[in-house]
Design a protein around this motif. Structure first.
Motif, PDB file in Angstrom:
ATOM      1  N   SER A 217       1.147   4.107  24.084  1.00 23.85           N
ATOM      2  CA  SER A 217       0.499   4.298  22.888  1.00 23.85           C
ATOM      3  C   SER A 217       1.138   5.919  22.641  1.00 23.85           C
ATOM      4  CB  SER A 217      -1.207   4.340  22.768  1.00 23.85           C
ATOM      5  OG  SER A 217      -1.455   2.971  23.070  1.00 23.85           O
ATOM      6  N   LEU A 218       0.975   6.564  23.678  1.00 19.07           N
ATOM      7  CA  LEU A 218       1.383   7.920  23.284  1.00 19.07           C
ATOM      8  C   LEU A 218       2.771   7.992  22.926  1.00 19.07           C
ATOM      9  CD1 LEU A 218       1.057  11.086  23.663  1.00 19.07           C
ATOM     10  CD2 LEU A 218       1.254  10.783  26.296  1.00 19.07           C
ATOM     11  N   ASN A 219       3.582   7.360  23.723  1.00 19.55           N
ATOM     12  CA  ASN A 219       5.125   7.338  23.400  1.00 19.55           C
ATOM     13  C   ASN A 219       5.371   6.593  22.118  1.00 19.55           C
ATOM     14  OD1 ASN A 219       5.584   8.484  26.238  1.00 19.55           O
ATOM     15  ND2 ASN A 219       5.753   6.031  26.765  1.00 19.55           N
ATOM     16  N   GLU A 220       4.830   5.910  21.781  1.00 19.83           N
ATOM     17  CA  GLU A 220       5.012   5.347  20.167  1.00 19.83           C
ATOM     18  C   GLU A 220       4.753   6.365  19.348  1.00 19.83           C
ATOM     19  OE1 GLU A 220       3.482   1.510  17.441  1.00 19.83           O
ATOM     20  OE2 GLU A 220       3.059   1.506  19.603  1.00 19.83           O
ATOM     21  N   ALA A 221       3.675   7.043  19.296  1.00 19.56           N
ATOM     22  CA  ALA A 221       3.176   8.153  18.578  1.00 19.56           C
ATOM     23  C   ALA A 221       4.167   9.411  18.379  1.00 19.56           C
ATOM     24  CB  ALA A 221       1.605   8.502  18.726  1.00 19.56           C
ATOM     25  N   LEU A 222       4.689   9.738  19.773  1.00 15.60           N
ATOM     26  CA  LEU A 222       5.328  10.896  19.767  1.00 15.60           C
ATOM     27  C   LEU A 222       6.969  10.606  19.570  1.00 15.60           C
ATOM     28  CD1 LEU A 222       4.197  12.118  23.526  1.00 15.60           C
ATOM     29  CD2 LEU A 222       3.807  13.266  21.277  1.00 15.60           C
ATOM     30  N   LEU A 223       7.333   9.462  19.630  1.00 17.30           N
ATOM     31  CA  LEU A 223       8.855   9.365  19.033  1.00 17.30           C
ATOM     32  C   LEU A 223       8.966   9.478  17.499  1.00 17.30           C
ATOM     33  CD1 LEU A 223       9.651   5.988  21.141  1.00 17.30           C
ATOM     34  CD2 LEU A 223      10.437   8.416  21.480  1.00 17.30           C
ATOM     35  N   GLY A 224       7.588   9.759  16.755  1.00 13.51           N
ATOM     36  CA  GLY A 224       7.852   9.785  15.213  1.00 13.51           C
ATOM     37  C   GLY A 224       7.828  11.214  14.810  1.00 13.51           C
ATOM     38  N   THR A 225       7.722  12.213  15.756  1.00 12.45           N
ATOM     39  CA  THR A 225       7.677  13.590  15.727  1.00 12.45           C
ATOM     40  C   THR A 225       8.951  14.043  15.786  1.00 12.45           C
ATOM     41  OG1 THR A 225       7.505  14.064  18.099  1.00 12.45           O
ATOM     42  CG2 THR A 225       5.516  13.847  16.935  1.00 12.45           C
ATOM     43  N   ALA A 226       9.063  15.560  15.318  1.00 13.87           N
ATOM     44  CA  ALA A 226      10.640  15.976  15.082  1.00 13.87           C
ATOM     45  C   ALA A 226      10.449  17.301  16.227  1.00 13.87           C
ATOM     46  CB  ALA A 226      10.872  16.514  13.821  1.00 13.87           C
ATOM     47  N   PRO A 227      11.686  17.448  16.545  1.00 13.69           N
ATOM     48  CA  PRO A 227      11.664  18.632  17.522  1.00 13.69           C
ATOM     49  C   PRO A 227      11.083  20.112  16.762  1.00 13.69           C
ATOM     50  CG  PRO A 227      13.737  17.596  17.427  1.00 13.69           C
ATOM     51  CD  PRO A 227      13.028  16.902  16.467  1.00 13.69           C
ATOM     52  N   GLY A 228      10.548  21.027  17.512  1.00  8.63           N
ATOM     53  CA  GLY A 228       9.842  22.053  16.937  1.00  8.63           C
ATOM     54  C   GLY A 228       8.665  21.819  16.336  1.00  8.63           C
ATOM     55  N   CYS A 229       8.119  20.638  16.168  1.00  9.38           N
ATOM     56  CA  CYS A 229       6.819  20.400  15.939  1.00  9.38           C
ATOM     57  C   CYS A 229       6.197  21.005  14.678  1.00  9.38           C
ATOM     58  CB  CYS A 229       5.656  20.727  16.986  1.00  9.38           C
ATOM     59  SG  CYS A 229       6.327  20.031  18.543  1.00  9.38           S
ATOM     60  N   ALA A 230       7.401  21.239  13.562  1.00  8.57           N
ATOM     61  CA  ALA A 230       7.043  21.796  12.377  1.00  8.57           C
ATOM     62  C   ALA A 230       6.378  22.954  12.396  1.00  8.57           C
ATOM     63  CB  ALA A 230       6.060  20.862  11.428  1.00  8.57           C
ATOM     64  N   GLY A 231       6.913  23.872  13.362  1.00  8.73           N
ATOM     65  CA  GLY A 231       6.451  25.091  13.576  1.00  8.73           C
ATOM     66  C   GLY A 231       5.133  25.293  14.916  1.00  8.73           C
ATOM     67  N   LEU A 232       4.762  24.325  15.393  1.00 12.46           N
ATOM     68  CA  LEU A 232       3.466  24.271  16.087  1.00 12.46           C
ATOM     69  C   LEU A 232       4.088  24.740  17.517  1.00 12.46           C
ATOM     70  CD1 LEU A 232       0.610  24.050  16.534  1.00 12.46           C
ATOM     71  CD2 LEU A 232       1.106  21.563  16.950  1.00 12.46           C
ATOM     72  N   LEU A 233       3.519  25.791  17.896  1.00 13.89           N
ATOM     73  CA  LEU A 233       3.921  26.429  19.540  1.00 13.89           C
ATOM     74  C   LEU A 233       2.692  26.124  20.429  1.00 13.89           C
ATOM     75  CD1 LEU A 233       5.720  29.696  18.508  1.00 13.89           C
ATOM     76  CD2 LEU A 233       6.769  27.307  19.227  1.00 13.89           C
ATOM     77  N   TYR A 234       2.733  26.285  21.565  1.00 10.04           N
ATOM     78  CA  TYR A 234       1.915  25.728  22.537  1.00 10.04           C
ATOM     79  C   TYR A 234       2.097  26.819  23.938  1.00 10.04           C
ATOM     80  CZ  TYR A 234      -0.944  23.877  26.251  1.00 10.04           C
ATOM     81  OH  TYR A 234      -1.796  23.403  27.422  1.00 10.04           O
ATOM     82  N   LEU A 235       1.025  27.395  24.217  1.00  8.39           N
ATOM     83  CA  LEU A 235       1.353  27.983  25.777  1.00  8.39           C
ATOM     84  C   LEU A 235       0.397  27.528  26.522  1.00  8.39           C
ATOM     85  CD1 LEU A 235       2.195  30.819  26.954  1.00  8.39           C
ATOM     86  CD2 LEU A 235      -0.056  31.901  26.354  1.00  8.39           C
ATOM     87  N   PRO A 236       0.862  26.990  27.781  1.00  7.63           N
ATOM     88  CA  PRO A 236       0.056  26.165  28.844  1.00  7.63           C
ATOM     89  C   PRO A 236      -1.248  27.313  29.016  1.00  7.63           C
ATOM     90  CG  PRO A 236       2.332  26.294  29.334  1.00  7.63           C
ATOM     91  CD  PRO A 236       2.207  27.112  28.202  1.00  7.63           C
ATOM     92  N   GLN A 237      -2.482  26.362  29.312  1.00  7.09           N
ATOM     93  CA  GLN A 237      -3.501  27.166  29.586  1.00  7.09           C
ATOM     94  C   GLN A 237      -3.429  27.758  31.141  1.00  7.09           C
ATOM     95  OE1 GLN A 237      -3.565  24.380  28.040  1.00  7.09           O
ATOM     96  NE2 GLN A 237      -5.532  23.791  26.987  1.00  7.09           N
ATOM     97  N   THR A 238      -2.405  27.220  31.839  1.00  5.79           N
ATOM     98  CA  THR A 238      -2.312  27.591  33.283  1.00  5.79           C
ATOM     99  C   THR A 238      -1.782  28.990  33.323  1.00  5.79           C
ATOM    100  OG1 THR A 238      -0.484  26.293  33.512  1.00  5.79           O
ATOM    101  CG2 THR A 238      -2.682  25.303  34.378  1.00  5.79           C
ATOM    102  N   GLY A 239      -1.380  29.574  32.120  1.00  5.30           N
ATOM    103  CA  GLY A 239      -0.656  30.770  31.976  1.00  5.30           C
ATOM    104  C   GLY A 239       1.088  30.633  32.289  1.00  5.30           C
TER     105      GLY A 239
END
Length: 340
Positions: A217-239
């Protein structure tokens, strides 16, 4: 420590080494099955190893070209002899540090009887798990890399010299199971745990159900996304490993109302890939570039995540369908120890 060994022992240790120390015992060192009547130690990992060859030479009082099993054994012996009352063990309890592939002997009769194995079964000294898996993947020369993706991610590369001084400060130098080879490692943090956290918070129906169905299910949803996530960035909580010493916290930046749950999942994956690229860049700058890389672990269950890693790093990536690489490497190691 004072309750266990007394004030005098602690005071002497502090006098000799200063008060800014951490005392710990590595459970991997002594917890090995007693199959042949003695418990050898494998040449272990240098996790958190900040010692240089110059430091070792000062401690031993003589020049050292490289740190091998004999040097490590002498360092450990001197530490234990000098502080046996603090550590709480007798120097006679120290096991010999033997190289991987060393023949340890035959099974004890009671072990053979209890397991049903042939009493003449030869026991061979093993190795660290990533080093065994590197052997199974044919990683014997520099330029080869192994990206282990579990709850935490670790990138490993083969080194043909144990020159500690050439390593970036946050990297570890481990013994390979092959003679004359070492493993350079960089711990990248709990990157797999970050995706599990995201699943639990944003897609609980995936996190709590069947794992294969969840990944599908996750793979099916993610395959519809684009590189760069439309400007969304993430910093891991583990630092981020790129900023050592900072608190282990993170989160999303640039989150907008038009971002989807799948965009958030892809941002977590891209963050992991950029943490890896940072480590690969440091290895390249240190003259230990990784030119090709194996990716193993849970992250390979996604058809997108390995592609993101390959795109971000620019390093050719291979996957394996075999889930027990360390065990396979240990079996190969046993055959090598027997000369087969």
């Amino acid at each position: 420590l004072r309750q266990r060994v007394g004030d005098a022992a602690v005071d002497r240790f502090v006098r000799d080494h200063g008060s800014g120390f951490h005392f710990f015992m590595d459970p991997r060192s002594g917890v090995l099955s007693n199959l042949v009547g003695r418990v050898p130690l494998i040449p272990g990992s240098g996790s958190g190893n900040a010692r240089t060859l110059e430091d070792v030479a000062v401690t031993l009082g003589s020049p050292v070209d490289e740190v091998d099993a004999h040097v490590v054994g002498e360092l450990v012996r001197r530490l234990v002899v000098g502080h046996a009352d603090l550590i709480g063990i007798d120097p006679g309890q120290l096991a010999p540090i033997l190289p991987s592939q060393a023949v340890l002997g035959m099974l004890l009769p009671e072990v053979a009887g209890g397991t049903g194995l042939d009493p003449e079964t030869v026991v061979i000294n093993g190795g660290q798990d990533h080093a065994c898996e590197a052997l199974a993947l044919g990683m014997a020369s520099k330029g080869s890399g192994l990206l282990a993706c579990g709850t935490a991610w670790v990138i490993n590369g083969v080194a043909e010299s144990p020159a500690v001084g050439a390593l970036p400060g946050s990297m570890d130098l481990n013994h390979h199971v092959l003679p004359g080879r070492w493993i350079v490692s960089q711990f990248l943090g709990g990157l797999g745990a970050c995706l599990e956290w995201w699943l639990g918070q944003c897609a609980p129906e995936l996190a709590s159900g069947d794992r294969d169905a969840a990944w599908n299910s996750l793979n099916e949803a993610l395959l519809g996304t684009a590189p760069g996530c439309a400007g969304l960035l993430y910093l891991p909580q583990t630092g981020s490993r790129q900023v050592p010493g900072v608190a282990q916290r993170g989160g999303f930046a640039g989150l907008r109302l038009d971002h989807s749950r799948a965009d958030m999942g892809r941002a977590v994956m891209e963050a992991a890939a950029y943490e890896l690229r940072w480590a690969l860049d440091r290895l390249r700058d240190a003259g230990r570039a990784i030119d090709e890389m194996w990716m193993v672990g849970g992250a390979t269950r996604s058809p997108l995540w390995p592609q993101i890693v390959a795109d971000v790093t620019g390093v050719p990536l291979s996957l394996t369908q075999y889930a027990h690489g360390p065990a396979l490497g240990a079996a190969i190691l046993a055959g090598m120890g027997l000369g087969t």
